[in-house]
Design a protein around this motif. Structure first.
Motif, PDB file in Angstrom:
ATOM      1  N   SER A 155       5.104  10.372  67.114  1.00 17.90           N
ATOM      2  CA  SER A 155       6.333  11.166  67.204  1.00 17.90           C
ATOM      3  C   SER A 155       7.331  10.523  68.152  1.00 17.90           C
ATOM      4  N   TRP A 156       6.820   9.958  69.247  1.00 19.81           N
ATOM      5  CA  TRP A 156       7.708   9.298  70.207  1.00 19.81           C
ATOM      6  C   TRP A 156       8.373   8.081  69.580  1.00 19.81           C
ATOM      7  N   LEU A 157       7.596   7.297  68.820  1.00 18.57           N
ATOM      8  CA  LEU A 157       8.162   6.123  68.172  1.00 18.57           C
ATOM      9  C   LEU A 157       9.238   6.530  67.167  1.00 18.57           C
ATOM     10  N   GLU A 158       8.976   7.612  66.431  1.00 15.68           N
ATOM     11  CA  GLU A 158       9.933   8.053  65.428  1.00 15.68           C
ATOM     12  C   GLU A 158      11.203   8.616  66.059  1.00 15.68           C
ATOM     13  N   SER A 159      11.101   9.117  67.286  1.00 17.32           N
ATOM     14  CA  SER A 159      12.258   9.734  67.937  1.00 17.32           C
ATOM     15  C   SER A 159      13.136   8.722  68.659  1.00 17.32           C
ATOM     16  N   MET A 160      12.674   7.495  68.751  1.00 18.21           N
ATOM     17  CA  MET A 160      13.437   6.489  69.486  1.00 18.21           C
ATOM     18  C   MET A 160      14.741   6.164  68.772  1.00 18.21           C
ATOM     19  N   SER A 161      15.788   6.042  69.555  1.00 16.30           N
ATOM     20  CA  SER A 161      17.072   5.614  69.012  1.00 16.30           C
ATOM     21  C   SER A 161      17.934   5.140  70.170  1.00 16.30           C
ATOM     22  N   GLY A 162      18.941   4.345  69.841  1.00 17.42           N
ATOM     23  CA  GLY A 162      19.891   3.918  70.854  1.00 17.42           C
ATOM     24  C   GLY A 162      19.262   3.126  71.980  1.00 17.42           C
ATOM     25  N   SER A 163      19.569   3.543  73.224  1.00 18.81           N
ATOM     26  CA  SER A 163      19.148   2.769  74.394  1.00 18.81           C
ATOM     27  C   SER A 163      17.637   2.751  74.563  1.00 18.81           C
ATOM     28  N   SER A 164      16.946   3.813  74.192  1.00 25.94           N
ATOM     29  CA  SER A 164      15.494   3.828  74.351  1.00 25.94           C
ATOM     30  C   SER A 164      14.835   2.815  73.428  1.00 25.94           C
ATOM     31  N   GLN A 170       9.257   4.327  59.763  1.00 28.94           N
ATOM     32  CA  GLN A 170      10.376   3.461  60.103  1.00 28.94           C
ATOM     33  C   GLN A 170      10.226   2.900  61.512  1.00 28.94           C
ATOM     34  N   GLY A 171       9.833   3.761  62.463  1.00 28.04           N
ATOM     35  CA  GLY A 171       9.668   3.300  63.838  1.00 28.04           C
ATOM     36  C   GLY A 171       8.621   2.213  63.956  1.00 28.04           C
ATOM     37  N   LEU A 173       1.426   0.020  61.281  1.00 25.83           N
ATOM     38  CA  LEU A 173       1.791  -0.409  59.934  1.00 25.83           C
ATOM     39  C   LEU A 173       1.165   0.463  58.852  1.00 25.83           C
ATOM     40  N   SER A 174      -0.087   0.874  59.069  1.00 27.30           N
ATOM     41  CA  SER A 174      -0.761   1.674  58.047  1.00 27.30           C
ATOM     42  C   SER A 174      -0.099   3.040  57.878  1.00 27.30           C
ATOM     43  N   GLY A 231      18.070  -2.202  64.141  1.00 28.25           N
ATOM     44  CA  GLY A 231      17.163  -1.451  63.279  1.00 28.25           C
ATOM     45  C   GLY A 231      16.418  -2.308  62.280  1.00 28.25           C
ATOM     46  N   VAL A 232      16.127  -3.553  62.652  1.00 27.12           N
ATOM     47  CA  VAL A 232      15.408  -4.452  61.739  1.00 27.12           C
ATOM     48  C   VAL A 232      13.984  -3.950  61.558  1.00 27.12           C
TER      49      VAL A 232
END
Length: 365
Positions: free
Chosen positions: A182-191, A228-229, A223-224, A312-313
Motif C-alpha cells: 500500500s505504501w508503494l502504491e501511495s507514493m507520488s511526487g517528492s516521496s 504500478q509502484g 513484480l509478481s 514514472g518509468v
C-alpha cells in the motif's frame, strides 16, 4: 546472499517471459491469460472477444499473437511462483545445508499462501535454516543417524516452521507485506523521487555486493504482484544499476590518462556489461580507487533513480538492461534517466580523479 543468488534465475526467467507475454499479447492479455491458455490451443485460436469467468472480454489482439502471448505470460507466472519458495529454501540451505532446503521451500510456499510474500520468505528461510542446523546437533543412535538428513530433519523442521507460520507469524507478516504494498502504491511526487535516490545510492554503493543485492531484491519482490509502484521501483533499480559500468567506460575513453592500462582495457568491455545491467563491470575500477569511484557512481545512480521515479518509468522485466527496452514504459523515460545518470557519474569520476591523479595512472599514462 545464497538465497538471493539461487532466486535470481527464477526472477530473470519469469520476469522476461512476462515481459515477452505483454509484447506479443498486449497489455490487456493479463486480464484473461488463464482462460486463453486453458480454453484455446493452436488448433483453436482465440479471437478478439473471449469468455473469461462468464464475462465476455475484448482484447486488442487475436489469433496466434494473443495465444502465444498468453502462453509466454503463463509460463512466466509459473516461474515467478517459485521466487519466494526458492528464496526461502536456499536461505535454509545456506544455513543448514541440504536438510534446510525442503523446510525452506515449504515455509516459502506457506508465505505465499498467507500473503506474507518475500518478507515471509526471508523469515521462513532463516527459521528453517536455524532449526535444521539445531536438530543436526542432536546426539542420536547410529541406526537413526542415516535417517536424520533425509527424513527426520526435514520432517521436524517443516512441521515447526508450518505451525509457527500458520499459528503465529503468518498474519503479522501478511499485514506487514500488505502495508508495504500500500505504501508503494501511495507514493507520488517528492516521496517517489526520494525513494528513487535511495535505490540509486544502494545499487551503486557496493556494485553487486549485499547492499546492491538488497535493493535488487526490493525491486524484484513486487513484480509478481504486478502493481504500478512495483514496476516503477524495478525500473529505478535496473536503470541506476546500469550507470556505473557505462560511466566508467566513457570516462576511460574521454580521459584515458587518468586510468591505468588495465583499467583502460576493462573500459573497452564495461559499457556492454552496463547496457546488460551487470553492475559488477565497475568492480575493478572501484577496487583500485574506491574513495573516488564509488561516490561518483553513487551520484549518478541517485540521479538516474530520481529521474526514473519522477518520470514514472516502469519495467516489467527484472533483468536485461536496454536489451529489454520493450519492457519499459515509457521507453524514452528510461533512456533519459540512464543518460542523465551516466553524464553525472562520468563528470564526477573525472573531476575527482583530476583533483589528485592516481599515482598508478600517472606512472602508466
Amino acid at each position: 546472499m545464497t538465497g538471493l543468488s539461487y532466486m535470481v534465475p527464477f526472477v530473470a526467467a519469469g520476469g522476461l517471459l512476462l515481459a515477452l507475454g505483454f509484447l506479443f499479447g498486449g497489455a490487456d492479455m493479463a486480464n484473461g491469460w488463464q482462460a486463453l491458455v486453458t480454453d484455446y490451443s493452436p488448433a483453436n485460436l482465440p479471437g478478439h472477444d473471449v469468455m473469461v469467468d462468464g464475462e465476455l472480454i475484448s482484447f486488442s489482439r487475436s489469433g496466434w499473437m494473443l495465444y502465444l502471448g498468453a502462453v509466454l505470460f503463463a509460463t512466466g507466472q509459473m516461474a515467478m511462483g517459485f521466487v519466494v519458495p526458492a528464496l526461502s529454501g536456499y536461505i535454509g540451505y545456506g544455513l543448514a545445508g541440504r536438510p534446510g532446503i525442503a523446510p525452506g521451500f515449504v515455509g516459502g510456499a506457506i508465505s505465499v499462501m498467507v500473503g506474507a510474500g518475500f518478507i515471509g520468505g526471508l523469515v521462513t528461510g532463516l527459521l528453517a535454516g536455524v532449526i535444521a542446523y539445531w536438530i543436526q546437533t542432536w546426539k542420536v543412535p547410529r541406526w537413526l543417524g542415516s535417517l536424520m538428513p533425509v527424513v527426520i530433519i526435514p520432517l521436524l523442521t517443516s512441521l515447526i516452521v508450518g505451525v509457527l507460520m500458520y499459528l503465529l507469524l503468518g498474519c503479522p507478516l501478511g499485514a506487514i507485506m500488505e502495508g508495504l504494498t500500500s505504501w508503494l502504491e501511495s507514493m507520488s511526487g517528492s516521496s517517489a523521487v526520494l525513494l528513487g535516490i535511495i535505490i540509486g545510492l544502494m545499487m551503486c554503493f557496493d556494485l553487486g555486493g549485499p547492499v546492491n543485492k538488497a535493493a535488487y531484491l526490493f525491486g524484484t519482490a513486487g513484480l509478481s504482484a504486478g502493481t504500478q509502484g512495483a514496476y516503477e521501483i524495478m525500473a529505478a533499480v535496473m536503470i541506476s544499476g546500469m550507470v556505473p559500468p557505462i560511466a566508467l567506460s566513457l570516462a576511460t575513453f574521454l580521459r584515458s590518462n587518468l586510468f591505468t592500462p588495465a583499467e583502460r582495457e576493462n573500459g573497452k568491455s564495461a559499457w556492454l556489461l552496463g547496457l546488460s545491467f551487470v553492475s559488477e563491470g565497475a568492480i575493478p575500477f572501484a577496487a583500485a580507487d574506491p574513495f573516488r569511484v564509488i561516490p561518483a557512481m553513487m551520484a549518478g545512480g541517485a540521479t538516474a533513480g530520481a529521474i526514473s521515479m519522477a518520470l514514472g518509468v516502469q519495467s516489467q522485466a527484472p533483468h536485461g538492461g536496454v536489451f529489454v527496452i520493450f519492457a519499459y514504459h515509457p521507453w524514452w523515460g528510461m533512456l533519459i534517466a540512464l543518460a542523465a545518470g551516466v553524464v553525472v557519474s562520468t563528470a564526477a569520476v573525472i573531476a575527482l580523479k583530476q583533483v589528485a591523479a592516481s599515482p598508478k595512472a600517472a606512472v602508466h599514462s
